[in-house]
Enzyme design. Structure first.
Site, PDB file in Angstrom:
ATOM      1  N   ASP A   1      -0.868  -2.127   2.781  1.00 28.76           N
ATOM      2  CA  ASP A   1      -1.028  -1.430   1.462  1.00 28.76           C
ATOM      3  C   ASP A   1      -0.306   0.006   1.519  1.00 28.76           C
ATOM      4  O   ASP A   1      -0.794   0.906   1.014  1.00 28.76           O
ATOM      5  CB  ASP A   1      -2.620  -1.077   1.237  1.00 28.76           C
ATOM      6  CG  ASP A   1      -3.354  -2.348   1.408  1.00 28.76           C
ATOM      7  OD1 ASP A   1      -2.869  -3.495   0.929  1.00 28.76           O
ATOM      8  OD2 ASP A   1      -4.637  -2.317   1.859  1.00 28.76           O
TER       9      ASP A   1
ATOM     10  N   GLU B   1      -3.507  -6.348  -9.164  1.00 26.62           N
ATOM     11  CA  GLU B   1      -3.902  -4.879  -8.538  1.00 26.62           C
ATOM     12  C   GLU B   1      -2.770  -4.000  -7.903  1.00 26.62           C
ATOM     13  O   GLU B   1      -1.567  -4.256  -8.506  1.00 26.62           O
ATOM     14  CB  GLU B   1      -4.828  -5.615  -7.252  1.00 26.62           C
ATOM     15  CG  GLU B   1      -4.105  -6.441  -6.476  1.00 26.62           C
ATOM     16  CD  GLU B   1      -4.641  -7.068  -5.107  1.00 26.62           C
ATOM     17  OE1 GLU B   1      -5.775  -6.264  -4.825  1.00 26.62           O
ATOM     18  OE2 GLU B   1      -4.554  -7.988  -4.787  1.00 26.62           O
TER      19      GLU B   1
END
Length: 524
Positions: free
Chosen positions: A13, A185
């Site tokens: 991430d 997302e």
């Protein structure tokens, strides 16, 4: 050349930021404490772990969070001399619900001091704070929808953030529901040439993962989709060495070049799709087209394993030494604990100088107060070694070397004592939460220190021991490294394998063990 991944092992991430000549990447840490790792580079090729900003319970309380809960998808930004770090703390992920809390902390320097957190919202994860040219700030995050018959990933929402009041203000606006790839997302927002660009993660963080770009002339949209989306994916390339590619973050260099960091996974060669290294961070150069869209500099949609160096002055850092002799007053930046800070109540580097002393507490399946410190495994071929002084009094007391994915899946070479074997060495295996002791008990004389070793060779892990530090003997069978992977037996989890040392005392007397040193050595 720059070889991918640039951050090996469990570093998912990634959010990249440049301030002046310095580049920073923040990555998720989930249940590991301190929260968030920030790496630093000056040339996009050489990286060093610099700091872990969430280092106290007042900023981050992980006690009781589930495995693969905790810190999800932090994002870095910078405005007017202030660094901003957004992060999510996922405290529950059972069933259809996501119990989570979103915060932002600030600092005048990347190394801190980082502020107490400002609470933002709880509507969804992966939030990003965008600083517009007019001074206004906007928070973007995905919206979670638990209702039956609805898409759980219900689109990207935006709301203004007021730094003076320290809260979100105004209406919440849905800016996009994403594309037909679904699972939208990871919003990241950039402004260039009169457009607001929205870079999204789509397809889920597994084999269908992708990065998609959208743009709008107004911050609130409407956002149009790149007609040749996605920007990057390996969803149709199962043989590519960097699988699960997606969840990107962009940066512009001082010389006007653009790069994207992104998630990827290097699977084991056995065809399982598993990787004990977890999701890693790679780098790809991107270029702007004449009509204002991004494309991979190497062409196509697949990331490259090797890319040319950036037009930046090389700036290597000193290599991490193989051995940690535990001579420093604190543990180094690569060490983490599970859910709780490294406090003198259970960890000491001074009570016995040159040793790491851990006081036994809860079991390896605890979600609260473990006495465990560990570091990421960053290579498929590596070896870890330690030496421990420990005198257990009962079967409820254990200490040793652990290879751990989470509370349910780990391998543990531990010293203990029981009525049948006395003081002895043996291996505990937890497979999807099922406890087993391998039938490989080695008696250990009282007062004898024990040297412990684990060797990983791609799919296989072998434990060994020694009583003199020179003559090593294997203990137990080869173990499968895929047990320490994200999707082992279909589990929905997101971290990666760690190696470390730990102590348990399940009768509550906090009997301690002393570890003389720690070696982490990559073998290829």
């Amino acid at each position: 050349m720059i070889h991918n991944p640039i951050l090996r092992g469990f570093h998912p991430d990634a959010s990249i930021l440049r301030v002046g000549d310095d580049y920073y990447i923040a990555t998720s840490t989930f249940e590991w404490f301190p929260g968030v790792v920030i790496h630093h580079s000056k040339d996009l090729k050489h990286w060093r772990p610099l700091t872990r900003p969430l280092d106290r319970v007042s900023q981050l309380d992980l006690r009781g969070v589930p495995s693969s809960g905790g810190i999800w998808a932090p994002s870095l930004s910078y405005d007017n001399g202030i660094f901003y770090l957004c992060f999510t703390n996922v405290v529950g992920r059972k069933g259809v619900y996501k119990d989570l809390h979103n915060y932002v902390v600030t600092a005048p320097s990347i190394s801190g001091p980082w502020s107490e957190p400002i609470y933002l919202n709880a509507s969804g994860f992966d939030h990003f704070l965008f600083h517009d040219a007019d001074g206004r700030k906007y928070l973007f995050n995905m919206q979670w929808d638990f209702r039956q018959g609805k898409s759980r990933f219900a689109g990207i929402v935006m709301q203004e953030f007021c730094p003076i009041e320290g809260r979100l203000i105004g209406d919440i606006k849905l800016v996009t529901k994403g594309t037909d790839l679904g699972v939208t997302e990871g919003p990241m927002v950039y402004r260039k040439d009169g457009y607001y660009y929205l870079l999204l993660a789509e397809g889920g963080t597994g084999p269908m993962h992708a990065a998609t770009l959208m743009r709008a002339t107004s911050i609130g949209g409407p956002y149009e989709v790149d007609p040749d989306y996605p920007l990057m994916t390996t969803r149709e390339s199962p043989e590519h060495p960097l699988q699960n590619a997606g969840h990107g973050s962009l940066v512009e260099t001082q010389h006007g070049e653009w790069y994207m960091v992104f998630i990827c996974l290097r699977p084991l060669p056995d065809g399982s799709g598993l990787s004990p290294l977890g999701r890693e961070t790679s780098l790809q150069k991107v270029v702007w087209t004449e009509d204002g869209w991004l494309r991979l500099a190497g062409g196509g949609k697949q990331p490259q394993l090797v890319i040319p160096d950036a037009e930046l002055t090389p700036h290597p850092f000193a290599l991490e030494p193989v051995r940690d002799d535990f001579d420093a007053p604190t543990l180094g930046v690569n060490w983490h604990s599970l859910r709780v800070p490294m406090e003198p109540s259970w960890l000491s580097l001074t009570e016995r100088p040159g040793f790491l002393r851990l006081r036994g507490r809860e079991s390896l399946m605890s979600l609260h107060h473990q006495s465990l410190v560990a570091r990421r495994i960053e290579s498929f071929d590596c070896e870890v070694r330690t030496c421990v002084d420990y005198e257990p009094e009962a079967f409820t007391q254990m200490a040793g070397l652990v290879l751990l994915y989470d509370d349910a899946d780990h391998y543990y070479l531990r010293i203990s004592r029981d009525e049948e074997h006395g003081k002895h060495l043996a291996i505990i295996v937890s497979d999807q939460g099922q406890y087993a002791e391998l039938d490989a008990y080695v008696p250990i004389p009282k007062g004898q220190r024990v040297y412990l070793k684990a060797t990983m060779r791609v799919e296989r892990i072998q434990f060994s021991y020694s009583l003199d530090g020179s003559n090593w003997l294997p203990i137990g069978p080869d173990l499968y490294s895929g047990n320490l992977a994200d999707s082992y037996r279909g589990k929905l989890s997101f971290s990666g394998a760690f190696a470390g040392v730990c102590v348990q005392d399940l009768r509550g007397t906090r009997l301690h063990a002393d570890f003389d040193y720690w070696d982490y050595e990559e073998l290829s």
